[in-house]
Design a protein around this motif. Structure first.
Motif, PDB file in Angstrom:
ATOM      1  N   ALA A 112       6.162  67.963   4.337  1.00 58.95           N
ATOM      2  CA  ALA A 112       7.616  67.953   4.207  1.00 58.95           C
ATOM      3  C   ALA A 112       8.291  68.474   5.471  1.00 58.95           C
ATOM      4  CB  ALA A 112       8.042  68.773   2.995  1.00 58.95           C
ATOM      5  N   VAL A 113       7.735  69.536   6.047  1.00 64.82           N
ATOM      6  CA  VAL A 113       8.284  70.067   7.294  1.00 64.82           C
ATOM      7  C   VAL A 113       8.112  69.047   8.423  1.00 64.82           C
ATOM      8  CG1 VAL A 113       7.948  71.858   9.056  1.00 64.82           C
ATOM      9  CG2 VAL A 113       8.056  72.485   6.642  1.00 64.82           C
ATOM     10  N   LEU A 114       6.958  68.405   8.477  1.00 61.57           N
ATOM     11  CA  LEU A 114       6.724  67.373   9.486  1.00 61.57           C
ATOM     12  C   LEU A 114       7.725  66.232   9.334  1.00 61.57           C
ATOM     13  CD1 LEU A 114       4.906  66.159  11.742  1.00 61.57           C
ATOM     14  CD2 LEU A 114       3.574  65.123   9.913  1.00 61.57           C
ATOM     15  N   MET A 115       7.957  65.797   8.107  1.00 59.94           N
ATOM     16  CA  MET A 115       8.925  64.723   7.869  1.00 59.94           C
ATOM     17  C   MET A 115      10.323  65.149   8.304  1.00 59.94           C
ATOM     18  SD  MET A 115       7.458  62.043   6.291  1.00 59.94           S
ATOM     19  CE  MET A 115       8.681  61.320   5.260  1.00 59.94           C
ATOM     20  N   ALA A 116      10.691  66.379   7.974  1.00 58.91           N
ATOM     21  CA  ALA A 116      12.015  66.868   8.365  1.00 58.91           C
ATOM     22  C   ALA A 116      12.136  66.971   9.887  1.00 58.91           C
ATOM     23  CB  ALA A 116      12.285  68.220   7.717  1.00 58.91           C
ATOM     24  N   ARG A 117      11.081  67.420  10.531  1.00 60.01           N
ATOM     25  CA  ARG A 117      11.107  67.546  12.002  1.00 60.01           C
ATOM     26  C   ARG A 117      11.163  66.182  12.686  1.00 60.01           C
ATOM     27  NH1 ARG A 117      12.341  71.868  14.491  1.00 60.01           N
ATOM     28  NH2 ARG A 117      10.879  71.491  16.157  1.00 60.01           N
ATOM     29  N   LEU A 118      10.493  65.190  12.088  1.00 51.96           N
ATOM     30  CA  LEU A 118      10.503  63.854  12.678  1.00 51.96           C
ATOM     31  C   LEU A 118      11.884  63.204  12.612  1.00 51.96           C
ATOM     32  CD1 LEU A 118       7.146  62.278  11.443  1.00 51.96           C
ATOM     33  CD2 LEU A 118       7.710  63.042  13.743  1.00 51.96           C
ATOM     34  N   GLU A 119      12.702  63.638  11.677  1.00 55.95           N
ATOM     35  CA  GLU A 119      14.014  63.033  11.519  1.00 55.95           C
ATOM     36  C   GLU A 119      15.087  63.734  12.342  1.00 55.95           C
ATOM     37  OE1 GLU A 119      14.834  62.797   7.376  1.00 55.95           O
ATOM     38  OE2 GLU A 119      13.177  61.419   7.006  1.00 55.95           O
ATOM     39  N   ARG A 120      14.724  64.702  13.116  1.00 61.13           N
ATOM     40  CA  ARG A 120      15.692  65.457  13.899  1.00 61.13           C
ATOM     41  C   ARG A 120      15.537  65.140  15.391  1.00 61.13           C
ATOM     42  NH1 ARG A 120      16.438  67.202   9.403  1.00 61.13           N
ATOM     43  NH2 ARG A 120      16.742  69.146   8.404  1.00 61.13           N
ATOM     44  N   ARG A 121      16.536  65.528  16.124  1.00 55.53           N
ATOM     45  CA  ARG A 121      16.571  65.441  17.584  1.00 55.53           C
ATOM     46  C   ARG A 121      16.371  64.014  18.087  1.00 55.53           C
ATOM     47  NH1 ARG A 121      13.740  70.475  17.011  1.00 55.53           N
ATOM     48  NH2 ARG A 121      15.195  72.180  17.361  1.00 55.53           N
ATOM     49  N   ASN A 122      15.828  63.888  19.277  1.00 54.02           N
ATOM     50  CA  ASN A 122      15.691  62.570  19.918  1.00 54.02           C
ATOM     51  C   ASN A 122      14.755  61.646  19.140  1.00 54.02           C
ATOM     52  OD1 ASN A 122      17.398  63.295  21.955  1.00 54.02           O
ATOM     53  ND2 ASN A 122      15.765  63.920  23.350  1.00 54.02           N
ATOM     54  N   PHE A 123      13.689  62.203  18.613  1.00 51.12           N
ATOM     55  CA  PHE A 123      12.742  61.369  17.879  1.00 51.12           C
ATOM     56  C   PHE A 123      13.403  60.757  16.648  1.00 51.12           C
ATOM     57  CE2 PHE A 123       9.162  60.352  15.164  1.00 51.12           C
ATOM     58  CZ  PHE A 123       8.308  59.732  16.064  1.00 51.12           C
ATOM     59  N   GLY A 124      14.182  61.544  15.932  1.00 59.20           N
ATOM     60  CA  GLY A 124      14.885  61.043  14.760  1.00 59.20           C
ATOM     61  C   GLY A 124      15.898  59.970  15.122  1.00 59.20           C
ATOM     62  N   ARG A 125      16.580  60.163  16.259  1.00 54.95           N
ATOM     63  CA  ARG A 125      17.520  59.131  16.706  1.00 54.95           C
ATOM     64  C   ARG A 125      16.784  57.862  17.107  1.00 54.95           C
ATOM     65  NH1 ARG A 125      20.208  63.798  18.312  1.00 54.95           N
ATOM     66  NH2 ARG A 125      19.277  63.903  20.371  1.00 54.95           N
ATOM     67  N   SER A 126      15.609  58.018  17.680  1.00 59.47           N
ATOM     68  CA  SER A 126      14.804  56.839  18.020  1.00 59.47           C
ATOM     69  C   SER A 126      14.379  56.089  16.765  1.00 59.47           C
ATOM     70  CB  SER A 126      13.559  57.250  18.808  1.00 59.47           C
ATOM     71  OG  SER A 126      13.906  57.822  20.033  1.00 59.47           O
ATOM     72  N   LEU A 127      14.016  56.831  15.719  1.00 56.43           N
ATOM     73  CA  LEU A 127      13.660  56.192  14.447  1.00 56.43           C
ATOM     74  C   LEU A 127      14.845  55.438  13.853  1.00 56.43           C
ATOM     75  CD1 LEU A 127      11.491  58.875  12.593  1.00 56.43           C
ATOM     76  CD2 LEU A 127      10.726  56.797  13.722  1.00 56.43           C
ATOM     77  N   GLU A 128      16.025  56.064  13.916  1.00 57.30           N
ATOM     78  CA  GLU A 128      17.214  55.400  13.393  1.00 57.30           C
ATOM     79  C   GLU A 128      17.539  54.142  14.187  1.00 57.30           C
ATOM     80  OE1 GLU A 128      20.818  57.444  12.329  1.00 57.30           O
ATOM     81  OE2 GLU A 128      19.655  59.278  12.034  1.00 57.30           O
ATOM     82  N   ALA A 129      17.427  54.240  15.510  1.00 53.47           N
ATOM     83  CA  ALA A 129      17.694  53.074  16.349  1.00 53.47           C
ATOM     84  C   ALA A 129      16.691  51.966  16.065  1.00 53.47           C
ATOM     85  CB  ALA A 129      17.646  53.469  17.825  1.00 53.47           C
ATOM     86  N   LEU A 130      15.445  52.325  15.862  1.00 50.67           N
ATOM     87  CA  LEU A 130      14.414  51.338  15.547  1.00 50.67           C
ATOM     88  C   LEU A 130      14.709  50.667  14.203  1.00 50.67           C
ATOM     89  CD1 LEU A 130      11.663  50.013  16.149  1.00 50.67           C
ATOM     90  CD2 LEU A 130      10.591  51.973  15.046  1.00 50.67           C
ATOM     91  N   ARG A 131      15.136  51.453  13.236  1.00 46.83           N
ATOM     92  CA  ARG A 131      15.437  50.902  11.919  1.00 46.83           C
ATOM     93  C   ARG A 131      16.660  49.987  11.956  1.00 46.83           C
ATOM     94  NH1 ARG A 131      16.781  55.331   9.022  1.00 46.83           N
ATOM     95  NH2 ARG A 131      18.971  54.934   9.315  1.00 46.83           N
ATOM     96  N   GLU A 132      17.685  50.397  12.665  1.00 49.98           N
ATOM     97  CA  GLU A 132      18.941  49.643  12.661  1.00 49.98           C
ATOM     98  C   GLU A 132      18.905  48.406  13.543  1.00 49.98           C
ATOM     99  OE1 GLU A 132      21.334  50.159  10.568  1.00 49.98           O
ATOM    100  OE2 GLU A 132      20.296  51.905   9.760  1.00 49.98           O
ATOM    101  N   ASN A 133      18.372  48.564  14.767  1.00 49.08           N
ATOM    102  CA  ASN A 133      18.397  47.446  15.703  1.00 49.08           C
ATOM    103  C   ASN A 133      17.322  47.670  16.764  1.00 49.08           C
ATOM    104  OD1 ASN A 133      18.946  45.480  17.616  1.00 49.08           O
ATOM    105  ND2 ASN A 133      21.163  45.681  17.390  1.00 49.08           N
ATOM    106  N   GLU A 134      16.262  46.906  16.687  1.00 50.40           N
ATOM    107  CA  GLU A 134      15.138  47.084  17.599  1.00 50.40           C
ATOM    108  C   GLU A 134      15.527  46.801  19.053  1.00 50.40           C
ATOM    109  OE1 GLU A 134      10.824  45.081  17.930  1.00 50.40           O
ATOM    110  OE2 GLU A 134      11.372  45.843  15.958  1.00 50.40           O
TER     111      GLU A 134
END
Length: 192
Positions: free
Chosen positions: A137-159
């Motif tokens: 759970a902590v790993l999941m929360a950490r992955l969704e924060r900062r630059n990495f989390g923004r990269s995940l969002e960008a990947l999800r929204e528009n590759e």
């Protein structure tokens, strides 16, 4: 309190196991990778942990081995399915999951065939499962924060947008796919 815990230990452990499995699917979906491979790795991890436990490997060590070695087929599957997107990726990962079931049912004495494996030594404890759950759970929360989390969002929204801002899309998709596979295998190992 211990009476309540003793009556509900199976429900508590099952909840922790299936939340880890849900994390494996949710992690991929959060990144826009429509994958159900975590469910296939749940079965793969369960059989691998059971086979190791029946061969005399202690339970916690079997889970570590399963987690370490689940990354290899997870990464290879990510490479193999790299060009697929959306529904096609989902169908391919469901096909992978179904193949794991067919292999397990026809695995002979290694997997116990259609009957499966039985008399696997019980070793898992709720505190160990809860600790793994908290780490995940902590790993999941950490992955969704900062630059990495923004990269995940960008990947999800528009590759294409993610590519334009410097995100290595292929590397990120492979990492997420592999991590989801490892979480699925760990939950399968605990299920045994």
């Amino acid at each position: 309190m211990s009476g309540w815990y003793g009556q509900h230990v199976v429900i508590i452990q099952s909840t922790l196991i299936f939340v880890l499995l849900a994390f494996s699917v949710q992690l991929a979906l959060r990144a826009g990778v429509f994958s159900f491979a975590g469910v296939g790795f749940f079965g793969l991890g369960g059989y691998a942990a059971a086979i190791l436990a029946l061969r005399g490997v202690p339970g916690p060590l079997a889970v570590l081995i399963v987690a370490a070695f689940a990354a290899i087929p997870g990464y290879l599957l990510a490479v193999l399915l790299a060009r697929l997107r959306d529904l096609y990726l989902g169908m391919a990962t469901i096909a992978f999951t179904l193949m794991i079931g067919v292999i397990a049912a026809n695995g002979g004495s290694l997997t116990g065939g259609p009957v499966g494996l039985y008399s696997v030594p019980y070793w898992a404890s709720t505190p160990v499962m809860a600790a793994i759950f908290v780490v995940a759970a902590v790993l999941m929360a950490r992955l969704e924060r900062r630059n990495f989390g923004r990269s995940l969002e960008a990947l999800r929204e528009n590759e294409d947008l993610a590519l334009s801002v410097g995100t290595d899309v292929v590397k990120l998709r492979r990492f997420i796919f592999t991590l989801g596979s490892v979480l699925g295998a760990i939950s399968g190992a605990f299920y045994v």
